[in-house]
Design a protein around this motif. Structure first.
Motif, PDB file in Angstrom:
ATOM      1  N   LEU A  51       0.331  -6.283   0.234  1.00  0.00           N
ATOM      2  CA  LEU A  51      -0.003  -5.013  -0.427  1.00  0.00           C
ATOM      3  C   LEU A  51      -0.983  -4.234   0.442  1.00  0.00           C
ATOM      4  O   LEU A  51      -1.908  -4.816   1.006  1.00  0.00           O
ATOM      5  CB  LEU A  51      -0.655  -5.270  -1.788  1.00  0.00           C
ATOM      6  CG  LEU A  51       0.120  -6.100  -2.800  1.00  0.00           C
ATOM      7  CD1 LEU A  51      -0.716  -6.305  -4.063  1.00  0.00           C
ATOM      8  CD2 LEU A  51       1.436  -5.424  -3.153  1.00  0.00           C
ATOM      9  N   ILE A  52      -0.782  -2.934   0.540  1.00  0.00           N
ATOM     10  CA  ILE A  52      -1.693  -2.102   1.319  1.00  0.00           C
ATOM     11  C   ILE A  52      -2.163  -0.943   0.452  1.00  0.00           C
ATOM     12  O   ILE A  52      -1.344  -0.216  -0.114  1.00  0.00           O
ATOM     13  CB  ILE A  52      -0.996  -1.537   2.575  1.00  0.00           C
ATOM     14  CG1 ILE A  52      -0.278  -2.661   3.323  1.00  0.00           C
ATOM     15  CG2 ILE A  52      -2.012  -0.866   3.489  1.00  0.00           C
ATOM     16  CD1 ILE A  52       0.677  -2.148   4.378  1.00  0.00           C
ATOM     17  N   GLY A  79       2.835  -0.986  -1.968  1.00  0.00           N
ATOM     18  CA  GLY A  79       1.588  -0.333  -2.371  1.00  0.00           C
ATOM     19  C   GLY A  79       1.575   1.099  -1.893  1.00  0.00           C
ATOM     20  O   GLY A  79       2.118   1.977  -2.550  1.00  0.00           O
ATOM     21  N   SER A  80       0.974   1.347  -0.718  1.00  0.00           N
ATOM     22  CA  SER A  80       0.968   2.696  -0.166  1.00  0.00           C
ATOM     23  C   SER A  80       2.048   2.881   0.895  1.00  0.00           C
ATOM     24  O   SER A  80       2.217   3.981   1.426  1.00  0.00           O
ATOM     25  CB  SER A  80      -0.397   3.009   0.469  1.00  0.00           C
ATOM     26  OG  SER A  80      -1.412   2.960  -0.502  1.00  0.00           O
ATOM     27  N   GLU A  81       2.754   1.820   1.217  1.00  0.00           N
ATOM     28  CA  GLU A  81       3.777   1.869   2.275  1.00  0.00           C
ATOM     29  C   GLU A  81       4.886   0.906   1.885  1.00  0.00           C
ATOM     30  O   GLU A  81       4.642  -0.034   1.123  1.00  0.00           O
ATOM     31  CB  GLU A  81       3.143   1.442   3.613  1.00  0.00           C
ATOM     32  CG  GLU A  81       4.011   1.627   4.831  1.00  0.00           C
ATOM     33  CD  GLU A  81       4.314   3.095   5.116  1.00  0.00           C
ATOM     34  OE1 GLU A  81       3.446   3.952   4.868  1.00  0.00           O
ATOM     35  OE2 GLU A  81       5.435   3.373   5.582  1.00  0.00           O
ATOM     36  N   LEU A 118      -3.688  -8.562  -0.022  1.00  0.00           N
ATOM     37  CA  LEU A 118      -4.044  -7.150  -0.169  1.00  0.00           C
ATOM     38  C   LEU A 118      -4.954  -6.706   0.971  1.00  0.00           C
ATOM     39  O   LEU A 118      -5.922  -7.394   1.307  1.00  0.00           O
ATOM     40  CB  LEU A 118      -4.758  -6.943  -1.520  1.00  0.00           C
ATOM     41  CG  LEU A 118      -5.392  -5.574  -1.805  1.00  0.00           C
ATOM     42  CD1 LEU A 118      -4.330  -4.483  -1.885  1.00  0.00           C
ATOM     43  CD2 LEU A 118      -6.193  -5.623  -3.098  1.00  0.00           C
ATOM     44  N   ILE A 119      -4.616  -5.561   1.557  1.00  0.00           N
ATOM     45  CA  ILE A 119      -5.507  -4.921   2.538  1.00  0.00           C
ATOM     46  C   ILE A 119      -5.912  -3.565   1.950  1.00  0.00           C
ATOM     47  O   ILE A 119      -5.053  -2.762   1.582  1.00  0.00           O
ATOM     48  CB  ILE A 119      -4.810  -4.697   3.894  1.00  0.00           C
ATOM     49  CG1 ILE A 119      -4.347  -6.027   4.490  1.00  0.00           C
ATOM     50  CG2 ILE A 119      -5.741  -3.977   4.866  1.00  0.00           C
ATOM     51  CD1 ILE A 119      -3.534  -5.857   5.765  1.00  0.00           C
ATOM     52  N   THR A 120      -7.214  -3.322   1.879  1.00  0.00           N
ATOM     53  CA  THR A 120      -7.713  -2.091   1.266  1.00  0.00           C
ATOM     54  C   THR A 120      -8.414  -1.229   2.316  1.00  0.00           C
ATOM     55  O   THR A 120      -9.238  -1.730   3.083  1.00  0.00           O
ATOM     56  CB  THR A 120      -8.704  -2.430   0.137  1.00  0.00           C
ATOM     57  OG1 THR A 120      -8.060  -3.319  -0.779  1.00  0.00           O
ATOM     58  CG2 THR A 120      -9.125  -1.177  -0.616  1.00  0.00           C
ATOM     59  N   LEU A 145      -4.599  -2.340  -8.187  1.00  0.00           N
ATOM     60  CA  LEU A 145      -3.617  -3.357  -7.791  1.00  0.00           C
ATOM     61  C   LEU A 145      -4.135  -4.757  -8.159  1.00  0.00           C
ATOM     62  O   LEU A 145      -3.403  -5.590  -8.706  1.00  0.00           O
ATOM     63  CB  LEU A 145      -3.332  -3.274  -6.289  1.00  0.00           C
ATOM     64  CG  LEU A 145      -2.511  -2.057  -5.835  1.00  0.00           C
ATOM     65  CD1 LEU A 145      -2.555  -1.911  -4.314  1.00  0.00           C
ATOM     66  CD2 LEU A 145      -1.060  -2.177  -6.311  1.00  0.00           C
ATOM     67  N   ARG A 146      -5.408  -4.973  -7.847  1.00  0.00           N
ATOM     68  CA  ARG A 146      -6.045  -6.256  -8.152  1.00  0.00           C
ATOM     69  C   ARG A 146      -5.964  -6.538  -9.658  1.00  0.00           C
ATOM     70  O   ARG A 146      -5.575  -7.618 -10.097  1.00  0.00           O
ATOM     71  CB  ARG A 146      -7.511  -6.174  -7.715  1.00  0.00           C
ATOM     72  CG  ARG A 146      -8.027  -7.390  -6.987  1.00  0.00           C
ATOM     73  CD  ARG A 146      -9.399  -7.099  -6.391  1.00  0.00           C
ATOM     74  NE  ARG A 146      -9.307  -6.518  -5.050  1.00  0.00           N
ATOM     75  CZ  ARG A 146      -9.918  -5.394  -4.659  1.00  0.00           C
ATOM     76  NH1 ARG A 146     -10.679  -4.703  -5.496  1.00  0.00           N
ATOM     77  NH2 ARG A 146      -9.766  -4.958  -3.428  1.00  0.00           N
ATOM     78  N   ALA A 147      -6.334  -5.530 -10.454  1.00  0.00           N
ATOM     79  CA  ALA A 147      -6.328  -5.707 -11.913  1.00  0.00           C
ATOM     80  C   ALA A 147      -4.915  -5.987 -12.424  1.00  0.00           C
ATOM     81  O   ALA A 147      -4.725  -6.799 -13.335  1.00  0.00           O
ATOM     82  CB  ALA A 147      -6.897  -4.461 -12.589  1.00  0.00           C
TER      83      ALA A 147
END
Lengths: 389, 317
Positions: A228-229, A252-254, A168-170, A183-185
């Protein structure tokens, strides 16, 4: 509108209510300050959300003309930092029906106004989980998909594919962090494996240097199936795809994105809704438009079936087992009577086609598979809707 | 047009026995099934996105809603050749042929109108404003009333066929898809896909007589979505296609009890009987096939592969 008087005179024999019933709705928006983003390719349309409400009003009016009902929509837009409470008071003085396009703090400000007691507020732009949880309000329904629902939808799809090792990149904005947290949850909820969790720190203009910057940034990630982004501002995520160190799909967002609505939906009659929307707005329907359309249609359907313009009566009907709305997603939409959230399927789509509509086949639930998305009855700390457990 | 002529010459095989004609929505073709052999004997090209299909009374013509071509096509069923297009209004989805064998009543899904077309003069006689996304079309056997159902408005609109005026609007559950009058004119049945119900109306009073609900063990209620249905000629039994539940329900038309459920292909849409009514053919949209049901035993007996997204079905004796 020229056909209206004609149709009404023809229908007077059959119309169950002879007198015209009018439902007035205000679409109240608190504009958000623009977030600077790298790409100029996809500006957010000025009428995001509003165009959906207008279509919902028009759909309601077509049904209403057979029943002696009319629907009026007033749009009020408050500039960033403006006085949302004052605007809400004015709107609520005119009508108890409010479609609220505002972030979470403003939703609470409006919902807690003395003038809002007994009103029916439909929130379309606050995906925050807390509004469906401890910070829920009895006078607020949510038609916009929450971060939780979207994250759960994505994880269901990844689990079905057995793509279970995730990185995951936030991004740096609060919405990115909230989306990242959801997303983590959801990885925990569905038993997926989060092997790496990084914050986006690059400040370079990725339009010029994406291939080298992103490659370096992702080089130290442990092996994973999917990247995941969390980039709710639509800033950097678009430059990550195909520039990663390892050849991995992004989500995720993309890439593969879960959202309340997707222009790729065609089944379940969705193409009809897409076409009607495009005819009026001259652009594809976005998730906020859909949430606003659902909000208007909810009020229309409730008035048609419950036969009242009293907000309390409509609220009770909407939260009852009787209510169901066809939302062009293959299953009837309804509302969770423990937190006022719309129960809805979530399309998980790539830019050119739907991947899957969640809930995915095989995910089971004691009462309704749609309740595998978002805060279920036993998971929500909301008590404003009474003890429904 | 050249491919049509070619196809017609190649495909114009002998047409002896009875046939079931199935429109393939995503292949722009019709699959013709021989009722005796239960095999596809011909595949005939059509306009874009063929959905509704019906024959003229003497079976000399077949009418096809070519939705994305914005036309009703008239085909010679022997040669498979398109004879001409009828004006239809935009996006014709479903239609009924009036008992006068001359007027087609067409649901124009995108335009919220019902169009009446004279098939002899080949012109539009009337357009009637109805609710959003009209789809189901039914005509009473005495020819006096046509019903259009609108999917988003959730109504059955009752239209006087002489005056072309709406005489009543009755609410049904979400997303009405299909409507049929019983042969004795007495009742109207309307299926609601998202509502998961079939509503039965009394034709004379237009009052609701019954609402039929369905429940299949092991299938989520949300996926039980009634769409097309057919009545047996004795007026005793209705077969109701239940969409993505992949079942057809058998309903007693006197008690409105569901007597059994028959497993068919995926997302079952519409159906047609063999001419002797001993077999029922269902179009299964997602699995791209047709299930043949033995009417007496209420058992599926065969699956026949057709084109992509089979939708409508019609019998040619």
């Amino acid at each position: 509108m020229r056909w209206l008087p004609l149709s009404l005179s023809l229908l007077a024999v059959a119309a169950p209510c002879a007198a015209e019933t009018a439902l007035n709705v205000t679409y109240l928006r608190l504009e958000t300050p623009p977030v600077p983003v790298l790409s100029n390719l996809d500006p957010i349309p000025e009428d995001d959300g509003i165009a959906g409400a207008k279509l919902g009003q028009s759909d309601n009016a077509t049904t209403g003309r057979f029943l002696g009902q009319s629907y009026n929509l007033t749009v009020e837009s408050v500039p960033p930092g403006g006085d949302i409470a004052a605007a809400a008071k004015t709107a609520l003085a005119a009508s108890p029906f409010l479609i609220l396009d505002a972030e979470a703090a403003a939703v609470l400000t409006v919902a807690d106004l003395p003038e809002a007691k007994g009103a029916l507020i439909l929130s379309v732009a606050a995906p925050d989980t807390r509004l469906r949880d401890a910070d829920c309000r009895a006078n607020v329904l949510h038609t916009g998909a929450s971060f939780d629902m979207r994250a759960d939808a994505l994880m269901q799809v990844l689990l079905t594919k057995r793509w279970t090792k995730l990185a995951l990149i936030t991004g740096p904005h609060q919405a990115d962090k909230d989306w990242g947290a959801a997303l983590r949850a959801a990885t925990t909820k569905f038993g997926l494996d989060l092997v790496a969790d990084k914050n986006w720190t690059e400040r370079a203009d990725l339009r010029r240097s994406a291939s080298s910057e992103v490659s370096l940034f992702t080089q130290d990630l442990p092996d994973h199936d999917v990247l995941l982004i969390a980039d709710e501002s639509d800033d950097f995520a678009r430059y990550v795809a195909y520039n990663t160190w390892l050849p991995r799909p992004v989500a995720g967002s993309e890439g593969m994105v879960p959202a309340g609505w997707s222009p790729t939906l065609e089944q379940w009659g969705a193409v009809q809704l897409q076409d009607r929307f495009k005819e009026g707005a001259a652009r594809p329907m976005r998730p906020r438009d859909y949430a606003a359309w659902v909000a208007m249609r909810t009020l229309g359907e409730a008035l048609t079936r419950a036969g009242s313009t009293d907000p309390g009566v409509l609220r009770s009907y909407v939260l009852s087992d009787e209510f169901e709305l066809d939302g062009f997603k293959g299953r009837p939409l309804s509302y969770r009577n423990w937190n006022g959230e719309l129960r809805q399927p979530i399309p998980v789509a790539q830019p050119r086609a739907l991947v899957t509509l969640a809930p995915v086949e095989g995910v089971l639930h004691e009462y309704n598979e749609l309740d595998t998305l978002g805060r279920d009855r036993g998971e929500s700390a909301c008590r404003a809707f009474g003890e429904t457990q | 047009m050249k491919h049509l002529i070619l196809a017609a010459s190649v495909l114009a095989g002998p047409a002896f026995g009875a046939e079931i004609w199935v429109t393939n929505e995503k292949d722009d073709t019709i699959s013709v099934i021989d009722v005796d052999t239960l095999e596809v004997t011909r595949t005939i090209p059509t306009g874009e996105r063929p959905r509704g299909i019906t024959f003229s009374k003497d079976y000399s013509k077949v009418y096809i809603c070519a939705s994305d071509s914005n036309a009703v096509q008239v085909m010679d069923p022997v040669s498979g050749e398109i004879l001409y297009d009828l004006p239809s209004g935009a996006d014709p989805e479903q239609f009924v042929l009036h008992p006068d064998d001359r007027h087609l009543w067409i649901a124009n899904e995108d335009d919220a109108v019902t169009t009446v077309v004279d098939t002899v003069e080949r012109k539009v006689v009337a357009q009637i404003d109805v609710g959003i996304e009209p789809e189901g079309m039914a005509v009473s056997p005495d020819g006096k009333i046509v019903v259009t159902t609108s999917e988003t408005t959730n109504m059955a609109h009752w239209i006087d066929t002489t005056t072309h005026q709406i005489i009543a609007n009755t609410l049904v559950d979400s997303r009405p898809r299909h409507a049929e009058f019983t042969d004795d004119n007495a009742r109207l049945w309307v299926s609601s896909e998202i509502g998961g119900t079939v509503t039965v109306f009394d034709t004379a009073t237009k009052a609701e007589l019954a609402k039929i609900r369905f429940a299949i063990t092991g299938v989520n209620d949300d996926l039980v979505q009634p769409v097309g249905f057919e009545f047996t000629p004795d007026g005793k039994t209705a077969f109701v296609a239940l969409g993505p539940s992949n079942h057809v329900a058998v309903v007693n038309m006197e008690t409105f009890e569901v007597e059994s459920y028959i497993l068919v292909g995926r997302r079952v849409w519409h159906m047609a009987f063999s001419p002797d009514h001993s077999q029922l053919f269902t179009t299964n949209g997602v699995s791209g096939d047709v299930t043949v049901i033995d009417v007496a035993s209420r058992e599926p007996i065969k699956t026949i592969k057709v084109g992509r997204f089979p939708w409508g079905a019609a019998t040619r004796p």
